[in-house]
Design a protein around this motif. Structure first.
Motif, short mmCIF file in Angstrom:
data_model
loop_
_atom_site.label_atom_id
_atom_site.label_comp_id
_atom_site.label_asym_id
_atom_site.label_seq_id
_atom_site.Cartn_x
_atom_site.Cartn_y
_atom_site.Cartn_z
N GLN A 81 3.98 38.83 -5.17
CA GLN A 81 2.67 39.08 -5.10
C GLN A 81 2.08 40.56 -3.93
N VAL A 82 1.20 40.88 -4.06
CA VAL A 82 1.00 41.48 -2.51
C VAL A 82 0.73 41.07 -1.33
N SER A 83 0.49 39.68 -1.86
CA SER A 83 -0.01 38.66 -0.09
C SER A 83 1.29 38.26 0.45
N ASP A 84 2.32 38.17 -0.52
CA ASP A 84 3.98 37.83 0.22
C ASP A 84 4.42 39.88 0.92
N SER A 85 3.82 40.81 1.50
CA SER A 85 4.33 41.64 1.94
C SER A 85 3.75 40.99 3.48
N ALA A 86 5.29 40.90 3.98
CA ALA A 86 5.25 40.68 5.13
C ALA A 86 7.02 41.09 5.77
N VAL A 87 7.54 40.52 7.13
CA VAL A 87 8.32 40.69 7.26
C VAL A 87 9.28 39.00 7.67
N TYR A 88 10.51 39.63 6.76
CA TYR A 88 11.20 38.47 6.30
C TYR A 88 12.86 38.48 7.60
N PHE A 89 12.74 36.47 7.94
CA PHE A 89 14.21 36.99 9.03
C PHE A 89 14.98 35.86 8.54
N CYS A 90 16.22 35.87 7.99
CA CYS A 90 17.28 34.94 7.52
C CYS A 90 17.46 34.54 8.99
N ALA A 91 17.68 33.34 9.31
CA ALA A 91 18.21 32.33 10.91
C ALA A 91 18.92 30.96 10.54
N LEU A 92 19.95 31.39 11.48
CA LEU A 92 20.40 30.18 11.86
C LEU A 92 20.64 29.08 12.91
N ARG A 93 21.50 27.82 13.15
CA ARG A 93 21.43 27.08 14.24
C ARG A 93 22.33 26.10 13.79
N ILE A 94 22.93 25.99 15.20
CA ILE A 94 24.18 25.72 15.06
C ILE A 94 24.55 23.75 15.88
N GLN A 95 24.84 22.80 16.16
CA GLN A 95 24.00 21.87 17.09
C GLN A 95 25.44 22.23 18.04
N GLY A 96 24.35 21.99 19.39
CA GLY A 96 24.77 21.74 19.97
C GLY A 96 24.87 22.78 21.16
N LYS A 105 17.86 40.82 11.58
CA LYS A 105 17.16 41.96 11.54
C LYS A 105 16.14 41.78 11.28
N GLY A 106 15.83 41.22 10.43
CA GLY A 106 14.44 41.04 9.73
C GLY A 106 14.50 41.92 8.76
N THR A 107 13.84 42.19 7.78
CA THR A 107 13.73 42.25 6.49
C THR A 107 12.21 42.77 6.29
N LYS A 108 11.63 44.35 6.04
CA LYS A 108 10.23 44.69 5.97
C LYS A 108 10.49 44.70 4.90
N LEU A 109 9.40 43.86 4.00
CA LEU A 109 8.74 43.54 2.03
C LEU A 109 7.01 44.35 2.20
N THR A 110 6.91 45.47 1.28
CA THR A 110 5.81 45.24 1.13
C THR A 110 5.26 45.84 -0.52
N VAL A 111 4.32 44.98 -0.79
CA VAL A 111 4.84 44.88 -2.70
C VAL A 111 2.77 45.34 -3.03
N ASN A 112 3.19 46.49 -3.82
CA ASN A 112 2.01 47.44 -4.29
C ASN A 112 1.68 46.75 -5.47
N PRO A 113 -0.04 46.67 -5.10
CA PRO A 113 -0.89 46.52 -7.01
C PRO A 113 -0.33 47.25 -7.87
#
Lengths: 113, 114
Positions: A81-96, A105-113
């Motif tokens: 949806q148009v409202s999903d337009s945003a920057v999406y970041f994948c991330a990991l976290r390690i114990q300790g 680095k992020g992926t910018k998504l633009t959704v057009n109507p």
């Protein structure tokens, strides 16, 4: 070391299109995996997470499956949806240690109507 | 409402003028952290704190200081800011040890150093 690689953007889609944002990781331990979303002018919000292999995280129509064999955590949504337009970041976290989040680095998504 | 707050949200300053960015959380979280976000680099950790009076360096600590005198607050101090510290800064917190725990982020502080 620990690192996250996600597909370069920007990604532009039409409303109701299918979305995939690829994410692969390298980790010295057994990570938890996250997708964060950053809407324009706002901070990061957790979108979904998975803490062990084969777990599927899901939220707001988005899904990602923790694939240990391919070290991947691709984000998908069947109908954006148009409202999903945003920057999406994948991330990991390690114990300790610092228990920091290691971000892609992020992926910018633009959704057009 | 559970949240992480940062102040100020926007700051323009000059080289060498000491500044502090405050961070506060109301969730009784033990773990707090500072990140900076730069174009093409994503977010990188500056400092983190596992609990009161326990702080340690992240990946890019040069030019920054932190303190953790109270559980809820984790200020970021730039003793002598330089233009390469122009960035978007985020504070984050999470519940204790546990790499599976979600980190909650503040709204960000956009800093410009002239």
């Amino acid at each position: 070391g620990n690192s996250v690689t996600q597909m370069e953007g920007p990604v532009t889609l039409s409303e109701e299109a299918f979305l995939t944002i690829n994410c692969t990781y390298t980790a010295t331990g057994y990570p938890s995996l996250f997708w964060y979303v950053q809407y324009p002018g706002e901070g990061l919000q957790l979108l979904l997470k998975a803490t062990k292999a084969d777990d599927k995280g899901s939220n707001k129509g988005f899904e990602a499956t923790y694939r240990k064999e391919t070290t991947s955590f691709h984000l998908e949504k069947g109908s954006v949806q148009v409202s999903d337009s945003a920057v999406y970041f994948c991330a990991l976290r390690i114990q300790g240690g610092s228990e920091k989040l290691v971000f892609g680095k992020g992926t910018k998504l633009t959704v057009n109507p | 409402e559970a949240q992480v707050t940062q102040n100020p949200r926007y700051l323009i300053t000059v080289t060498g003028k000491k500044l502090t960015v405050t961070c506060s959380q109301n969730m009784n979280h033990e773990y707090m952290s500072w990140y900076r976000q730069d174009p093409g680099l994503g977010l990188r950790q500056i400092y983190y704190s596992m609990n009161v009076e326990v702080t340690d360096k992240g990946d890019v600590p040069e030019g920054y200081k932190v303190s953790r005198k109270e559980k809820r607050n984790f200020p970021l101090i730039l003793e002598s800011p330089s233009p390469n510290q122009t960035s978007l800064y985020f504070c984050a917190s999470s519940l204790g040890e546990g790499w599976y725990n979600e980190q909650f982020f503040g709204p960000g502080t956009r800093l410009t150093v002239l």
